[in-house]
Design a protein around this motif. Structure first.
Motif, PDB file in Angstrom:
ATOM      1  N   SER A  44      74.265  23.127   4.379  1.00 56.87           N
ATOM      2  CA  SER A  44      75.131  21.946   4.432  1.00 56.87           C
ATOM      3  C   SER A  44      76.497  22.242   3.840  1.00 56.87           C
ATOM      4  CB  SER A  44      74.475  20.776   3.677  1.00 56.87           C
ATOM      5  OG  SER A  44      73.272  20.384   4.298  1.00 56.87           O
ATOM      6  N   LEU A  45      76.521  22.938   2.700  1.00 58.67           N
ATOM      7  CA  LEU A  45      77.799  23.309   2.087  1.00 58.67           C
ATOM      8  C   LEU A  45      78.657  24.112   3.055  1.00 58.67           C
ATOM      9  CD1 LEU A  45      76.709  24.422  -1.494  1.00 58.67           C
ATOM     10  CD2 LEU A  45      78.263  22.548  -0.959  1.00 58.67           C
ATOM     11  N   ALA A  46      78.052  25.121   3.676  1.00 58.37           N
ATOM     12  CA  ALA A  46      78.808  25.980   4.577  1.00 58.37           C
ATOM     13  C   ALA A  46      79.321  25.199   5.787  1.00 58.37           C
ATOM     14  CB  ALA A  46      77.948  27.148   5.031  1.00 58.37           C
ATOM     15  N   LEU A  47      78.445  24.419   6.406  1.00 53.07           N
ATOM     16  CA  LEU A  47      78.801  23.752   7.657  1.00 53.07           C
ATOM     17  C   LEU A  47      79.778  22.603   7.464  1.00 53.07           C
ATOM     18  CD1 LEU A  47      75.301  23.749   9.408  1.00 53.07           C
ATOM     19  CD2 LEU A  47      77.182  25.389   9.657  1.00 53.07           C
ATOM     20  N   LEU A  48      79.890  22.086   6.249  1.00 54.36           N
ATOM     21  CA  LEU A  48      80.874  21.041   5.966  1.00 54.36           C
ATOM     22  C   LEU A  48      82.271  21.609   5.722  1.00 54.36           C
ATOM     23  CD1 LEU A  48      78.709  18.764   3.672  1.00 54.36           C
ATOM     24  CD2 LEU A  48      79.779  18.043   5.817  1.00 54.36           C
ATOM     25  N   CYS A  49      82.360  22.934   5.602  1.00 56.26           N
ATOM     26  CA  CYS A  49      83.675  23.560   5.442  1.00 56.26           C
ATOM     27  C   CYS A  49      84.445  23.520   6.769  1.00 56.26           C
ATOM     28  CB  CYS A  49      83.513  25.000   4.959  1.00 56.26           C
ATOM     29  SG  CYS A  49      82.865  25.139   3.273  1.00 56.26           S
ATOM     30  N   ASP A  50      85.737  23.796   6.700  1.00 56.60           N
ATOM     31  CA  ASP A  50      86.589  23.692   7.887  1.00 56.60           C
ATOM     32  C   ASP A  50      86.417  24.873   8.828  1.00 56.60           C
ATOM     33  OD1 ASP A  50      87.945  21.291   6.892  1.00 56.60           O
ATOM     34  OD2 ASP A  50      88.684  22.668   5.355  1.00 56.60           O
ATOM     35  N   ILE A  51      86.284  26.056   8.278  1.00 57.11           N
ATOM     36  CA  ILE A  51      86.086  27.291   9.041  1.00 57.11           C
ATOM     37  C   ILE A  51      84.867  27.989   8.452  1.00 57.11           C
ATOM     38  CG2 ILE A  51      87.073  29.507   9.744  1.00 57.11           C
ATOM     39  CD1 ILE A  51      88.587  27.143  10.898  1.00 57.11           C
ATOM     40  N   VAL A  52      83.931  28.414   9.308  1.00 65.47           N
ATOM     41  CA  VAL A  52      82.726  29.092   8.823  1.00 65.47           C
ATOM     42  C   VAL A  52      82.696  30.499   9.415  1.00 65.47           C
ATOM     43  CG1 VAL A  52      80.227  29.008   8.599  1.00 65.47           C
ATOM     44  CG2 VAL A  52      81.531  26.870   8.771  1.00 65.47           C
ATOM     45  N   ILE A  53      82.834  31.492   8.544  1.00 58.96           N
ATOM     46  CA  ILE A  53      82.786  32.893   8.939  1.00 58.96           C
ATOM     47  C   ILE A  53      81.541  33.500   8.298  1.00 58.96           C
ATOM     48  CG2 ILE A  53      83.984  35.117   8.936  1.00 58.96           C
ATOM     49  CD1 ILE A  53      86.592  33.490   8.377  1.00 58.96           C
TER      50      ILE A  53
END
Length: 265
Positions: free
Chosen positions: A119-128
């Motif tokens: 959830s933390l990662a996917l709520l960010c604007d860009i996911v690398i």
């Protein structure tokens, strides 16, 4: 920004890029109670930090975050943890801190991201993500409702049909497939990963910051409205699911290293 306020998040700078590294000290960087509380305030502090324009959120190798610390959950089963009212307040602060932060937040997913980690990662604007990473929201495998944001963000990224499959089964998805179906932005080989993250963050830092921030805020308006209207119900359902026999059985099974025997209650 006072880095000394944080014990479970390592903070560092590179030019105008602020890196927040999850560092709970738990196996696979699981989210402890201390890290959970620090996540509830770090994005507000980062938003007000005058010395940065871009935020990179990453984990301590080998994982981004394996999700909630099961020992913490076990204490809750025994009635030894903090109240869910307090915990749910932190859950709201984490989600709103990410969505309301005017600066672009890049998730550098260096390894598996499960549960609240996903959830933390996917709520960010860009996911690398490194191409060997996996994403999963396995709340249901612990007898829990996905109330920390997963049930809301997954459908927005990949549609309801695919999202329901991953949310109702807890099945993980690899980074390459996640990029293909638009769950994440980029998947990169390990030997290219960090250089790509740094280059991308620097590109954002060189941009017109007011324009970037207003564009992010505008893009997030619909998402913020959705979370404001639905998130409370998700938190409440997760709280109710913690009172079930299935939740207690799932935690016991994990601690005893066996498969859970759910009774549907």
């Amino acid at each position: 920004m006072d880095f000394e306020r944080y014990q479970s998040i390592a903070c560092s700078r590179r030019g105008r890029v602020l890196t927040l590294r999850l560092n709970s000290g738990e196996p696979l960087n699981a989210v402890s109670q201390e890290l959970h509380h620090e996540l509830g305030r770090v994005f507000y502090d980062a938003a007000d930090d005058p010395d940065s324009d871009v935020i990179v959120l990453t984990g301590t190798d080998p994982a981004f975050s394996a999700g909630g610390d099961v020992n913490w959950l076990a204490r809750q089963v025994r009635g030894e943890g903090e109240s869910f009212v307090t915990e749910s307040r932190t859950m709201r602060a984490i989600v709103h801190g990410l969505l309301d932060c005017p600066k672009p937040v890049v998730a550098a997913v260096n390894g598996d991201a499960f549960g609240i980690g996903a959830s933390l990662a996917l709520l960010c604007d860009i996911v690398i993500a490194v191409d060997t990473a996996r994403f999963a929201d396995p709340h249901v495998r612990l007898g829990l409702s996905a109330g920390d944001g997963g049930a809301l963000i997954w459908p927005q990224l990949i549609g309801f049909a695919k999202a329901k499959h991953y949310l109702l089964t807890g099945e993980p998805i690899g980074a390459i497939e996640a990029e293909r179906i638009n769950l994440i932005t980029f998947a990169k080989p390990a030997d290219e990963f960090q250089a790509f993250v740094d280059t991308y963050a620097d590109r954002l830092a060189r941009g017109a910051q007011t324009a970037i921030r207003y564009t992010k805020s505008t893009t997030n308006l619909a998402l913020r409205e959705l979370f404001n209207s639905v998130f409370e119900a998700g938190v409440a359902y997760e709280g109710q699911s913690r009172e079930t026999d299935d939740f207690r059985e799932a935690v016991s099974a994990f601690m005893e290293k066996r498969k859970p025997n759910f009774g549907g209650r």
